[in-house]
Design an enzyme around this catalytic site. Sequence first.
Site, PDB file in Angstrom:
ATOM      1  N   ASN A  11      -6.247   3.174   3.677  1.00 10.98           N
ATOM      2  CA  ASN A  11      -5.937   2.104   2.707  1.00 10.98           C
ATOM      3  C   ASN A  11      -5.596   0.813   3.428  1.00 10.98           C
ATOM      4  O   ASN A  11      -6.086  -0.265   3.107  1.00 10.98           O
ATOM      5  CB  ASN A  11      -4.709   2.468   1.867  1.00 10.98           C
ATOM      6  CG  ASN A  11      -5.039   3.393   0.732  1.00 10.98           C
ATOM      7  OD1 ASN A  11      -5.962   3.138  -0.037  1.00 10.98           O
ATOM      8  ND2 ASN A  11      -4.316   4.478   0.654  1.00 10.98           N
ATOM      9  N   LYS A  12      -4.732   0.979   4.434  1.00 14.59           N
ATOM     10  CA  LYS A  12      -4.274  -0.189   5.182  1.00 14.59           C
ATOM     11  C   LYS A  12      -5.429  -0.787   5.983  1.00 14.59           C
ATOM     12  O   LYS A  12      -5.597  -2.003   6.043  1.00 14.59           O
ATOM     13  CB  LYS A  12      -3.153   0.248   6.128  1.00 14.59           C
ATOM     14  CG  LYS A  12      -2.076  -0.775   6.253  1.00 14.59           C
ATOM     15  CD  LYS A  12      -1.231  -0.601   7.448  1.00 14.59           C
ATOM     16  CE  LYS A  12      -0.351   0.575   7.516  1.00 14.59           C
ATOM     17  NZ  LYS A  12       0.490   0.526   8.727  1.00 14.59           N
ATOM     18  N   ASP A  68       3.839  -2.651  12.133  1.00 13.72           N
ATOM     19  CA  ASP A  68       4.899  -1.782  11.637  1.00 13.72           C
ATOM     20  C   ASP A  68       5.591  -2.552  10.524  1.00 13.72           C
ATOM     21  O   ASP A  68       5.863  -3.751  10.647  1.00 13.72           O
ATOM     22  CB  ASP A  68       5.886  -1.410  12.753  1.00 13.72           C
ATOM     23  CG  ASP A  68       6.689  -0.174  12.370  1.00 13.72           C
ATOM     24  OD1 ASP A  68       6.129   0.725  11.714  1.00 13.72           O
ATOM     25  OD2 ASP A  68       7.878  -0.107  12.714  1.00 13.72           O
ATOM     26  N   PHE A 148      -0.426   1.609  -1.867  1.00 16.83           N
ATOM     27  CA  PHE A 148       0.126   2.824  -1.260  1.00 16.83           C
ATOM     28  C   PHE A 148       1.613   2.604  -1.006  1.00 16.83           C
ATOM     29  O   PHE A 148       2.149   1.537  -1.298  1.00 16.83           O
ATOM     30  CB  PHE A 148      -0.619   3.151   0.048  1.00 16.83           C
ATOM     31  CG  PHE A 148      -0.415   2.102   1.120  1.00 16.83           C
ATOM     32  CD1 PHE A 148      -1.181   0.957   1.124  1.00 16.83           C
ATOM     33  CD2 PHE A 148       0.556   2.259   2.099  1.00 16.83           C
ATOM     34  CE1 PHE A 148      -0.986  -0.021   2.096  1.00 16.83           C
ATOM     35  CE2 PHE A 148       0.760   1.298   3.078  1.00 16.83           C
ATOM     36  CZ  PHE A 148      -0.020   0.151   3.066  1.00 16.83           C
ATOM     37  N   TYR A 150       5.361   2.123  -1.023  1.00 15.08           N
ATOM     38  CA  TYR A 150       6.333   1.695  -2.031  1.00 15.08           C
ATOM     39  C   TYR A 150       5.741   0.735  -3.077  1.00 15.08           C
ATOM     40  O   TYR A 150       6.479   0.178  -3.887  1.00 15.08           O
ATOM     41  CB  TYR A 150       7.514   0.998  -1.344  1.00 15.08           C
ATOM     42  CG  TYR A 150       8.355   1.893  -0.451  1.00 15.08           C
ATOM     43  CD1 TYR A 150       9.470   2.559  -0.953  1.00 15.08           C
ATOM     44  CD2 TYR A 150       8.059   2.058   0.901  1.00 15.08           C
ATOM     45  CE1 TYR A 150      10.263   3.361  -0.135  1.00 15.08           C
ATOM     46  CE2 TYR A 150       8.837   2.867   1.728  1.00 15.08           C
ATOM     47  CZ  TYR A 150       9.943   3.509   1.195  1.00 15.08           C
ATOM     48  OH  TYR A 150      10.730   4.314   2.006  1.00 15.08           O
ATOM     49  N   ASP A 151       4.431   0.496  -3.038  1.00 13.98           N
ATOM     50  CA  ASP A 151       3.813  -0.485  -3.941  1.00 13.98           C
ATOM     51  C   ASP A 151       4.183  -0.307  -5.428  1.00 13.98           C
ATOM     52  O   ASP A 151       4.408  -1.303  -6.113  1.00 13.98           O
ATOM     53  CB  ASP A 151       2.286  -0.478  -3.794  1.00 13.98           C
ATOM     54  CG  ASP A 151       1.818  -1.281  -2.590  1.00 13.98           C
ATOM     55  OD1 ASP A 151       2.631  -2.042  -2.032  1.00 13.98           O
ATOM     56  OD2 ASP A 151       0.639  -1.149  -2.208  1.00 13.98           O
ATOM     57  N   LYS A 171      -2.611  -9.125  -3.667  1.00 10.42           N
ATOM     58  CA  LYS A 171      -1.620  -8.556  -2.734  1.00 10.42           C
ATOM     59  C   LYS A 171      -1.888  -9.062  -1.315  1.00 10.42           C
ATOM     60  O   LYS A 171      -0.971  -9.459  -0.604  1.00 10.42           O
ATOM     61  CB  LYS A 171      -1.654  -7.021  -2.771  1.00 10.42           C
ATOM     62  CG  LYS A 171      -0.643  -6.409  -1.802  1.00 10.42           C
ATOM     63  CD  LYS A 171      -0.733  -4.905  -1.664  1.00 10.42           C
ATOM     64  CE  LYS A 171       0.164  -4.441  -0.514  1.00 10.42           C
ATOM     65  NZ  LYS A 171       0.011  -3.026  -0.182  1.00 10.42           N
ATOM     66  N   HIS A 176       3.512  -9.302   2.880  1.00  6.73           N
ATOM     67  CA  HIS A 176       4.049  -9.269   4.246  1.00  6.73           C
ATOM     68  C   HIS A 176       2.917  -9.128   5.262  1.00  6.73           C
ATOM     69  O   HIS A 176       2.783  -9.915   6.176  1.00  6.73           O
ATOM     70  CB  HIS A 176       5.025  -8.085   4.335  1.00  6.73           C
ATOM     71  CG  HIS A 176       4.505  -6.820   3.694  1.00  6.73           C
ATOM     72  ND1 HIS A 176       4.080  -6.766   2.402  1.00  6.73           N
ATOM     73  CD2 HIS A 176       4.294  -5.570   4.185  1.00  6.73           C
ATOM     74  CE1 HIS A 176       3.647  -5.549   2.112  1.00  6.73           C
ATOM     75  NE2 HIS A 176       3.749  -4.811   3.189  1.00  6.73           N
ATOM     76  N   ARG A 177       2.092  -8.073   5.093  1.00  7.29           N
ATOM     77  CA  ARG A 177       1.035  -7.819   6.068  1.00  7.29           C
ATOM     78  C   ARG A 177      -0.033  -8.905   6.001  1.00  7.29           C
ATOM     79  O   ARG A 177      -0.526  -9.373   7.015  1.00  7.29           O
ATOM     80  CB  ARG A 177       0.420  -6.434   5.842  1.00  7.29           C
ATOM     81  CG  ARG A 177      -0.506  -5.985   6.952  1.00  7.29           C
ATOM     82  CD  ARG A 177      -0.809  -4.498   6.901  1.00  7.29           C
ATOM     83  NE  ARG A 177      -0.857  -4.017   5.544  1.00  7.29           N
ATOM     84  CZ  ARG A 177       0.119  -3.332   4.957  1.00  7.29           C
ATOM     85  NH1 ARG A 177       1.187  -2.999   5.639  1.00  7.29           N
ATOM     86  NH2 ARG A 177       0.039  -2.971   3.693  1.00  7.29           N
TER      87      ARG A 177
END
Length: 191
Positions: A11-12, A68, A148, A150-151, A171, A176-177
Site C-alpha cells: 500500500n505504502k 518511519d 492502511f 490508523y487511517d 491523502k 505526513h509521508r
Amino acid sequence: MKLVFATHNQNKFEEVKALIPDSIALISLTDLGCTDDIPETGKTLAENARIKADFVTENYKLSCFADDTGLLVDALDGRPGVYSARYAGQEKNAEANMEKLLLELEGSSNRAAHFKTAIALNLKNDHHLFEGSVHGYIASRKKGKNGFGYDPIFVPCGHEQTFAELPLSLKNQISHRGRAIQKLIAFLNTL
Ligand code: IMP
C-alpha cells in the site's frame, strides 16, 4: 536512476510510487527479493529510517530511502509515537492498535494528534533526512476503507472525513509521508 524504497508494505509502496517522477525506477524490497524484517531498534523515527536505508545499501549496493512514521497523540504525551506499529503487541496488528487507542482516549475531550514521517536517503553513502507531518484528531470510531494502519481513525485538520474515507490522491497531497516525499523529490530533482 534506480532507487530502492525499503518497505514490505505494498500500500505504502504504491502511495509513494504515484508521487515519484517517472525518470526514477523505484524498486521495492519485494522486487529485490529481500524478505528480511529489518530491525527498527532506533529511539527516534529518523534513526529507524536510517537503519533501514543503510541495511539495503550495504546488502544490495543500491541507493535507498526508507521511512518511519509515528502517530503522536497529545493526550497521551505523544504516544504511541515511535512504537506506533507495535502499540497493541509485537504482531503489528492495525485493528488491535486502533482499538487500543480508541479505548485509551475514551471520554477524552482532547483528541488532537499528528502523524510524523522521517525519510532517510542513503545516496551512494551520503545521508539526507526529510520530514513531514500532518495535524488532526482521532475520531470516536473507525470510518472508511481506504489506506492502511490508523487511517480509519485519523481526521486531518480542515477535513471532516478520516484518511480512510478521503481519496488517496488527496491523502498524498496533505499527508505526513506525502509532505516528506515532496521534500525528497525536490532534492532528487536537484541532482
Ligand atoms: P511504519 O513506519 O510504516 O512502520 O509505520 C508505523 C505505524 O504507523 C504502523 O502501525 C503503520 O500502520 C502506521 N502508519 C504509517 N503510515 C501511516 C499512514 O499513512 N496512515 C495510517 N497509519 C500509518
